[in-house]
Design a protein around this motif. Structure first.
Motif, PDB file in Angstrom:
ATOM      1  N   HIS A  48      47.384  29.661  45.007  1.00 58.81           N
ATOM      2  CA  HIS A  48      46.364  30.696  44.936  1.00 58.81           C
ATOM      3  C   HIS A  48      45.632  30.696  46.271  1.00 58.81           C
ATOM      4  N   HIS A 182      38.607  26.487  40.162  1.00 61.29           N
ATOM      5  CA  HIS A 182      38.467  27.322  38.971  1.00 61.29           C
ATOM      6  C   HIS A 182      38.298  28.790  39.361  1.00 61.29           C
ATOM      7  N   ASP A 183      37.424  29.042  40.344  1.00 61.58           N
ATOM      8  CA  ASP A 183      37.142  30.427  40.730  1.00 61.58           C
ATOM      9  C   ASP A 183      38.335  31.100  41.397  1.00 61.58           C
ATOM     10  N   CYS A 185      41.384  30.671  40.952  1.00 56.30           N
ATOM     11  CA  CYS A 185      42.481  30.944  40.007  1.00 56.30           C
ATOM     12  C   CYS A 185      42.135  32.028  38.995  1.00 56.30           C
ATOM     13  N   GLN A 186      40.891  32.520  39.033  1.00 58.86           N
ATOM     14  CA  GLN A 186      40.470  33.550  38.077  1.00 58.86           C
ATOM     15  C   GLN A 186      40.675  34.948  38.641  1.00 58.86           C
ATOM     16  N   ARG A 189      36.157  37.240  39.738  1.00 57.25           N
ATOM     17  CA  ARG A 189      35.328  36.211  40.349  1.00 57.25           C
ATOM     18  C   ARG A 189      34.275  36.876  41.235  1.00 57.25           C
TER      19      ARG A 189
END
Length: 327
Positions: A48, A182-183, A185-186, A189
């Protein structure tokens, strides 16, 4: 100390091109706006990647190749990257030297005019997070921390094409990286929050090397940078390392401070670190079928095969011949 916005724009575009060129060497296919997956024939998982408004490059990697994978990458442009390697090892050959990006470590990487070959072992999961920093932004951030304005990138890189400076990866930095993974991969965001977190992470890592936060007892920030240089020298020249006095002279510290400071910073002695790197490299050679026991011993710097086998068994609990037989 004011940032040069025109230089920042040029460095941002340069960094974008470097990352584009590197990604082109990987056997991947785009699977989303910022997601790339390995071709099924090559392996599993992928990457990512995000570019922030200020030109920071954020990349999270989680993949595993079916077979040993080697790729070559060349770039004339200057580059700064902060890298966190969670699992798996990457071996790189650059400037005629072999280096290892160890699992569970973090480092500041500076490069320019490079021709590098990356090697990834087969069937080994590799997880890492990297923050690419435009050189102008790096110089500005270091000037803020160090209190003086100069071309810090050029000073650190000196006349070499590659410099690796080890960093501590403490709980606050771990939490920031976890949040950014985490961000990134979202699909939905806030890029402002992502960029803010990236800036906080960059500032924390820069402060380690150039700020005035707490340092190991008896060591200055300059001492810590010299010890990191010693770490890199030993890592790349483990097969025929310099003596303690030679190493102390090369990095500009006395041998007493080198011995004590190295243990304070890295939790092991100079000779303990050389032994660790040698054993890891020997295990890789045997595991991948690249050498027999004698060849592995000689490659990593042992002239006495019996001494090599004894150290290997002490390290891994099995003899090198057993590893060779199994693989």
């Amino acid at each position: 100390m004011q940032p040069d916005f025109s230089a920042a724009s040029r460095c941002s575009e340069s960094l974008q091109m470097i990352y584009d060129a590197y990604f082109a060497t990987l056997n991947i296919q785009k699977s989303g706006s910022n997601a790339y997956m390995l071709a099924p024939s090559a392996g599993e998982g992928g990457f990512h990647r995000l570019r922030t408004f200020s030109g920071l490059q954020i990349c999270y990697s989680d993949y595993q190749y079916h077979r040993r994978f080697t790729n070559r990458f060349q770039s004339k442009e200057p580059m700064v990257e902060i890298q966190f390697n969670f699992s798996g090892e990457r071996h790189i050959h650059i400037g005629g030297k072999d280096r290892t990006l160890d699992r569970g470590t973090s480092a500041l990487l500076l490069m320019e005019d490079i021709d590098v070959r990356f090697t990834l072992p087969n069937q080994e999961r590799h997880q890492s997070f990297s923050l690419g920093v435009p050189v102008s932004l790096f110089n500005f951030a270091v000037a803020q921390a160090a209190g003086r304005e100069e071309n810090h990138f050029r000073k650190l890189l000196d006349v070499s094409e590659f410099q690796k400076i080890h960093l501590s990866f403490r709980s606050p930095e771990q939490e920031l990286v976890k949040r950014m993974i985490h961000d990134v991969c979202q699909p939905m965001r806030s890029m402002l929050l992502v960029e803010g977190t990236a800036y906080e992470l960059l500032d924390r890592m820069i402060q380690q090397l150039f700020g005035h936060e707490s340092l190991p007892e008896g060591l200055s920030a300059a001492d810590v940078r010299k010890l990191s240089l010693a770490h890199g020298i030993l890592e790349s020249r483990y097969a025929s390392p310099p003596s303690l006095l030679e190493l102390a002279k090369e990095i500009g510290l006395n041998d007493y401070k080198l011995k004590l400071g190295f243990k304070q910073c890295y939790g092991t002695t100079v000779f303990g670190f050389i032994r660790k790197v040698r054993m890891e490299r020997a295990m890789e050679l045997l595991h991948n079928g690249e050498a027999n026991v004698t060849e592995a011993a000689l490659t990593v710097g042992y002239r006495n095969v019996s001494a090599f086998s004894q150290t290997f068994r002490q390290t891994y609990g099995v003899s090198p011949s057993e590893v060779k037989k199994y693989y």
